[in-house]
Design a protein around this motif. Sequence first.
Motif, mmCIF file in Angstrom:
data_model
loop_
_atom_site.group_PDB
_atom_site.id
_atom_site.type_symbol
_atom_site.label_atom_id
_atom_site.label_comp_id
_atom_site.label_asym_id
_atom_site.label_seq_id
_atom_site.Cartn_x
_atom_site.Cartn_y
_atom_site.Cartn_z
ATOM 1 N N GLY A 346 0.750 -1.209 0.059
ATOM 2 C CA GLY A 346 -0.127 0.151 -0.019
ATOM 3 C C GLY A 346 0.807 1.271 0.052
ATOM 4 N N SER A 347 1.989 1.178 0.106
ATOM 5 C CA SER A 347 3.058 2.412 0.119
ATOM 6 C C SER A 347 3.168 2.783 -1.363
ATOM 7 C CB SER A 347 4.253 2.089 1.091
ATOM 8 O OG SER A 347 4.868 1.140 0.350
ATOM 9 N N TYR A 348 3.914 3.975 -1.436
ATOM 10 C CA TYR A 348 4.127 4.493 -2.496
ATOM 11 C C TYR A 348 5.775 4.599 -2.592
ATOM 12 C CZ TYR A 348 -0.482 5.290 -4.333
ATOM 13 O OH TYR A 348 -1.902 5.071 -4.374
ATOM 14 N N ARG A 349 6.391 4.317 -3.938
ATOM 15 C CA ARG A 349 7.878 4.421 -4.142
ATOM 16 C C ARG A 349 7.845 5.239 -5.653
ATOM 17 N NH1 ARG A 349 11.328 2.189 -0.949
ATOM 18 N NH2 ARG A 349 13.102 2.263 -2.452
ATOM 19 N N TRP A 350 8.976 5.961 -5.643
ATOM 20 C CA TRP A 350 9.172 6.607 -6.890
ATOM 21 C C TRP A 350 9.921 5.760 -7.952
ATOM 22 C CZ3 TRP A 350 7.575 11.254 -8.418
ATOM 23 C CH2 TRP A 350 7.237 12.211 -7.532
ATOM 24 N N GLU A 377 15.068 6.424 -3.290
ATOM 25 C CA GLU A 377 16.002 7.051 -2.606
ATOM 26 C C GLU A 377 16.785 8.136 -3.461
ATOM 27 O OE1 GLU A 377 15.678 3.897 -3.133
ATOM 28 O OE2 GLU A 377 15.439 3.128 -0.907
ATOM 29 N N GLN A 378 16.842 8.099 -4.513
ATOM 30 C CA GLN A 378 17.371 9.212 -5.199
ATOM 31 C C GLN A 378 16.459 10.466 -5.358
ATOM 32 O OE1 GLN A 378 18.198 8.409 -9.478
ATOM 33 N NE2 GLN A 378 18.355 10.701 -9.992
ATOM 34 N N VAL A 379 15.060 10.162 -5.444
ATOM 35 C CA VAL A 379 14.392 11.458 -5.411
ATOM 36 C C VAL A 379 14.198 12.144 -3.870
ATOM 37 C CG1 VAL A 379 11.795 12.401 -5.411
ATOM 38 C CG2 VAL A 379 12.752 10.407 -7.229
ATOM 39 N N GLN A 380 14.240 11.005 -3.028
ATOM 40 C CA GLN A 380 14.239 11.705 -1.563
ATOM 41 C C GLN A 380 15.556 12.545 -1.399
ATOM 42 O OE1 GLN A 380 13.930 8.181 0.559
ATOM 43 N NE2 GLN A 380 11.879 8.537 1.153
ATOM 44 N N GLY A 381 16.622 12.211 -1.869
ATOM 45 C CA GLY A 381 18.013 12.735 -1.690
ATOM 46 C C GLY A 381 17.759 14.165 -2.487
ATOM 47 N N GLU A 382 17.291 14.151 -3.715
ATOM 48 C CA GLU A 382 17.053 15.238 -4.403
ATOM 49 C C GLU A 382 16.100 16.563 -3.356
ATOM 50 O OE1 GLU A 382 15.362 14.706 -7.960
ATOM 51 O OE2 GLU A 382 16.949 13.344 -8.819
ATOM 52 N N ASP A 383 15.234 15.917 -2.918
ATOM 53 C CA ASP A 383 14.433 16.758 -2.213
ATOM 54 C C ASP A 383 15.022 17.231 -0.951
ATOM 55 O OD1 ASP A 383 12.203 16.402 -3.877
ATOM 56 O OD2 ASP A 383 11.194 14.785 -2.667
ATOM 57 N N ALA A 384 15.880 16.382 -0.536
ATOM 58 C CA ALA A 384 16.579 16.796 0.818
ATOM 59 C C ALA A 384 17.671 17.811 0.298
ATOM 60 C CB ALA A 384 17.264 15.689 1.616
ATOM 61 N N LEU A 385 18.318 17.524 -1.055
ATOM 62 C CA LEU A 385 19.280 18.585 -1.318
ATOM 63 C C LEU A 385 18.651 19.857 -1.575
ATOM 64 C CD1 LEU A 385 22.118 18.946 -2.179
ATOM 65 C CD2 LEU A 385 21.514 18.186 -4.325
ATOM 66 N N ALA A 461 18.911 14.009 -16.939
ATOM 67 C CA ALA A 461 19.378 13.654 -15.636
ATOM 68 C C ALA A 461 19.270 14.717 -14.770
ATOM 69 C CB ALA A 461 20.917 13.598 -15.530
ATOM 70 N N ALA A 462 19.272 14.463 -13.344
ATOM 71 C CA ALA A 462 19.091 15.413 -12.322
ATOM 72 C C ALA A 462 20.117 15.718 -11.788
ATOM 73 C CB ALA A 462 18.022 14.830 -11.278
ATOM 74 N N ARG A 481 36.984 16.862 -8.024
ATOM 75 C CA ARG A 481 35.651 16.117 -8.241
ATOM 76 C C ARG A 481 34.380 17.176 -8.292
ATOM 77 N NH1 ARG A 481 34.991 12.772 -3.901
ATOM 78 N NH2 ARG A 481 36.063 11.017 -5.014
ATOM 79 N N THR A 482 33.851 17.338 -9.239
ATOM 80 C CA THR A 482 32.868 18.493 -9.496
ATOM 81 C C THR A 482 31.337 17.499 -9.630
ATOM 82 O OG1 THR A 482 33.598 19.830 -10.790
ATOM 83 C CG2 THR A 482 31.394 19.808 -10.964
ATOM 84 N N ARG A 483 30.438 18.169 -8.646
ATOM 85 C CA ARG A 483 29.063 17.471 -8.434
ATOM 86 C C ARG A 483 28.174 18.792 -8.489
ATOM 87 N NH1 ARG A 483 29.798 13.724 -3.209
ATOM 88 N NH2 ARG A 483 30.875 15.603 -2.410
ATOM 89 N N CYS A 484 27.164 18.490 -9.018
ATOM 90 C CA CYS A 484 26.043 19.444 -9.216
ATOM 91 C C CYS A 484 24.689 18.804 -9.285
ATOM 92 C CB CYS A 484 26.387 20.406 -10.276
ATOM 93 S SG CYS A 484 25.991 19.922 -11.971
ATOM 94 N N VAL A 485 23.661 19.793 -9.025
ATOM 95 C CA VAL A 485 22.426 19.467 -9.345
ATOM 96 C C VAL A 485 21.998 20.171 -10.593
ATOM 97 C CG1 VAL A 485 20.046 20.043 -8.471
ATOM 98 C CG2 VAL A 485 21.872 19.122 -6.830
ATOM 99 N N ILE A 486 21.176 19.366 -11.417
ATOM 100 C CA ILE A 486 20.676 20.279 -12.754
ATOM 101 C C ILE A 486 19.377 20.736 -12.253
ATOM 102 C CG2 ILE A 486 20.361 19.835 -15.097
ATOM 103 C CD1 ILE A 486 22.284 17.502 -15.133
ATOM 104 N N VAL A 487 19.058 21.903 -12.227
ATOM 105 C CA VAL A 487 17.622 22.553 -11.998
ATOM 106 C C VAL A 487 17.024 22.729 -13.421
ATOM 107 C CG1 VAL A 487 16.561 24.289 -10.936
ATOM 108 C CG2 VAL A 487 18.559 23.531 -9.795
ATOM 109 N N ARG A 488 16.103 22.484 -13.682
ATOM 110 C CA ARG A 488 15.041 22.374 -14.961
ATOM 111 C C ARG A 488 13.850 22.944 -14.759
ATOM 112 N NH1 ARG A 488 17.467 18.766 -18.328
ATOM 113 N NH2 ARG A 488 19.250 17.435 -17.580
ATOM 114 N N ASN A 489 13.380 23.600 -15.865
ATOM 115 C CA ASN A 489 12.212 24.080 -15.801
ATOM 116 C C ASN A 489 10.893 23.162 -16.194
ATOM 117 O OD1 ASN A 489 12.252 23.716 -18.649
ATOM 118 N ND2 ASN A 489 12.823 25.799 -19.087
#
Length: 958
Positions: A346-350, A377-385, A461-462, A481-489
């Motif tokens: 009954g739970s939901y996952r992305w 987990e990736q979506v949860q991480g994005e939200d937290a980020l 990609a996100a 080491r470069t890491r970034c979030v890709i913000v999209r419209n």
Amino acid sequence: MQTVYETIVHDHDLRFVGLAIGICALSALTGSAIAQYSMKADVSKQRGWLILAAIIAGLGVWSTHFTAMLGYRRDLDIHFDLIVALLSLLLTGAFTLAGGLILHGRERGLLAGAIAGVGVAVAHFVDMHALRLGGIVVHDHLTSALAIAVGLVLTAGAGHLLVRWKDQIFAWPAAAALFAAVVSLHFIAMSGVTIVTVAAPVELDGWIASVDELATMVVAVFLFMLGAAITYTWHSERLSRATAEEQRRLIQTLETLRETQDHHRAYVELNPQIAWVADPKGNVTEIAPLWEELVGLPREAGCGAGWADVVHPDDLPSVEQLWGAAIDAEDPERADVRYRLRMADGSYRWFRARAKPRRDAAGKVVAWYGSLEDVHEQVQGEDALRASEERYRLASRATSDVIWDWSFEEQRATWAGAYKKVLGYPELKDRTDRDWWLDRIHPEDRPRVLTSQSAALEGGAAYWHEEYRFRVASGHWIEIRTRCVIVRNDDGQPVRLVGSMLDITQQKTAEAELNWAAHHDPLTKLPNRTLYQERKRVAIDAAKQDGHCVALIVLDLNNFKELNDTLGHAAGDRVLENTAERLLGSLPEKATVARLGGDEFAIILPELATPNAYAGPMDSVSAALAEPILFGDLRVPVNFTAGVAIWPRDGDDPAELLIAADLALYAAKEQMPGTVLEFTPSLKGAAERRSNMLKLARQALEEDRIIPFYQPKIDLRTGRVMGWEALLRIRSLNNEILPPSEIAAAFLDSEIAVQLTDRMFARVFTDIADWQAAGINPGRIAVNVSAADFRQNALADRLQSHANVAGQSLSAIDIEVTETVLIGQLGPEVSRMLRELRTLGVMVALDDFGTGYASLTHLQEFPVDVIKIDRSFIERIDASDPKATAVIDAVLQMAKRLGMQTVAEGIETVEQARYLRARGCSIGQGYLFDRPLPAADVPRTLSAQSKGQWEFLRLHRP
């Protein structure tokens, strides 16, 4: 006007009629077959076959008419105008070719056949015009019209049948219709012909041919058609064989495809991603079993549009809109969307759903292939980020992270964090453009970085991350080491990149050192077994491409353990280091030298032109290792033994090749140490025999078929039995007693050897308990132990455990060890364990004395109670061998002075026993007294000797 029958029978010579019909049948069959083949041939070859078919058809019509005319009205002096006859041939071929072009272009068989029929009719009446005879040819118009109609209908039918039968083996109905058309048109038309004779002579101006000349031409045409038929038949046969071979390959390909499908099915079932397939309209037709496991519904419920039932209601509208847009697009490329799925609990996952269309040759979408990937987990991480982005920006000021924020709209980057400390560029307080960043990326890394970033931006990609070298203000290169979030419209287009740069130079250095350590031997700095396996695979893969050979050489240093024992590990390490240096210096640059462990080295020689080309480098190795190695003031000689295997001669697989080299090394060490031995197939037989021995030993242990046989040890002074030696025997499945030589290899296997010793001790203690229960005292029992028993450091505990189980003590047990156990690498531990056993009442016997390398020093260092003289010396007493007797006398005198007992093995004659007793030998053992006996026979033997049967007085008989 006559009937057709009258015309044929009365106006024609039936022999020529038959010949004309045969020629017509041949041309119809050949022409139809070639025309049919031209419809199947490659486009580049169709025109040639079509022209040939037209030529055959034209010649067939022409030769059919003139062959029949050769037998027409033999009472007339008929000649033929060749110009007009050739014109009819050209007209027939032209009309036939035109019909063929229509047949190939649009496959309108009726029209094509009708056009060809016009050619047949035209040819007939033009041919009639070519006749030169003493009369006027008068045609009945109604009959001529009927002939033309019949011919057109039949040829049109032939064209229609050719199209319908084009994919069959042979379109014989079309050939039959064409044959009927030509024959019917000719003879029906001839039935309406009337010859009105005139007195005027025949005009023979121009190219006129007589009947005989025309017959020659007809024969030539017939031979041409016959040749064409034979050629086509030969070509068809060759094509048939090629088709059969292609069919065989197709069957093989289908079998491979079936196996591939099985592999794919297994992969889909094990893949953590959920694969699915949809039709061009987007209805799901297949879905992987994992979907059923996750959502708790049968897979059939997810087909069609049923998958939407488990999509979160808030996500379903956008998902259906995006999916519908992808399906309805004129040129769809892919679909990519994330949404939540309801799980079985009954739970939901992305999940992330991605799909891509498959098109046919025309570019039309025939199916959609997609996958569902759990990205919860990736979506949860994005939200937290995103929630902590500002907090991170502030916190980064206290860290070593360089924070950057790139705007696609402004095409500028802003910098924050430790950019001054890490990068050292003061201009980063202002905004920079993209070129500033690109110019400072190492040129070798730049293409990879740009490709990676473009793939992330264009692929939806996100996140994006990459590692590369970056030039700092001082001019040095550091690892970043470069890491970034890709913000999209809302349209999915990137509008902003927010990320960090972290200096990982020290980490990379540490990783490089760890990677080197993981693939190299720390002592010799050579590649270790892991890197050696990889280099071996690479060398063989390269050899498969260029056709060269690869030599694999496994090399052991001789007597290295003794060197360690005598000079210490420092000397051993020096030998290993120097050996590695000399190997590297003596071999070609492309060769690989590896240390596999201990004193074992391996050499890979790639790119050998012939299997024997390894000999030159090996000569260099031998020369390099010939000089002794200096260790302090000592000159330590280095000898080696090597085994060689050649790819592909000795094995195609890398692992198989290593086994071949190991077998060659093993055989070299056994047969001729200090040499280089190539692998031969016979070595596999030796390995198989060893494997069979190990198998037999394991089976005998599992099935409790290891038993002791007992050989008596006789007091040479009294002739009385004073003890026994327990000798290992194997009871076969058919109750045959096998000697230990049947499992000789098992005694060299550490694990099995220990199990065999334990089984012998368990049996011996059980037998002692049984004898004692029957009131029999067997004396001391000797049991052999191996080097493997001393490696476990618990020999005394094992013996005590077996004795306790049988309710016995160790005071009646002797253990026999060989000289190699005493002088081996475990010498100090062996001495300690032997002393421990002696405190428990166990006596120690040194077996096979005189055949090894034991010295008086070893006898003083180790607690030895009994020396057993090897039978190889005893058996030479009868031959009065002075060397053998001298050794025996020396051993007996030495044992007497050391206070040790002596046992002579292998006594078989009275003379040997007398000699040994006279020299003071304590105990004798051999066939003279008795062979090894099963435990059940020991009481009987003891009873017999108690009655005087073994009194030693018989040794005094002459």
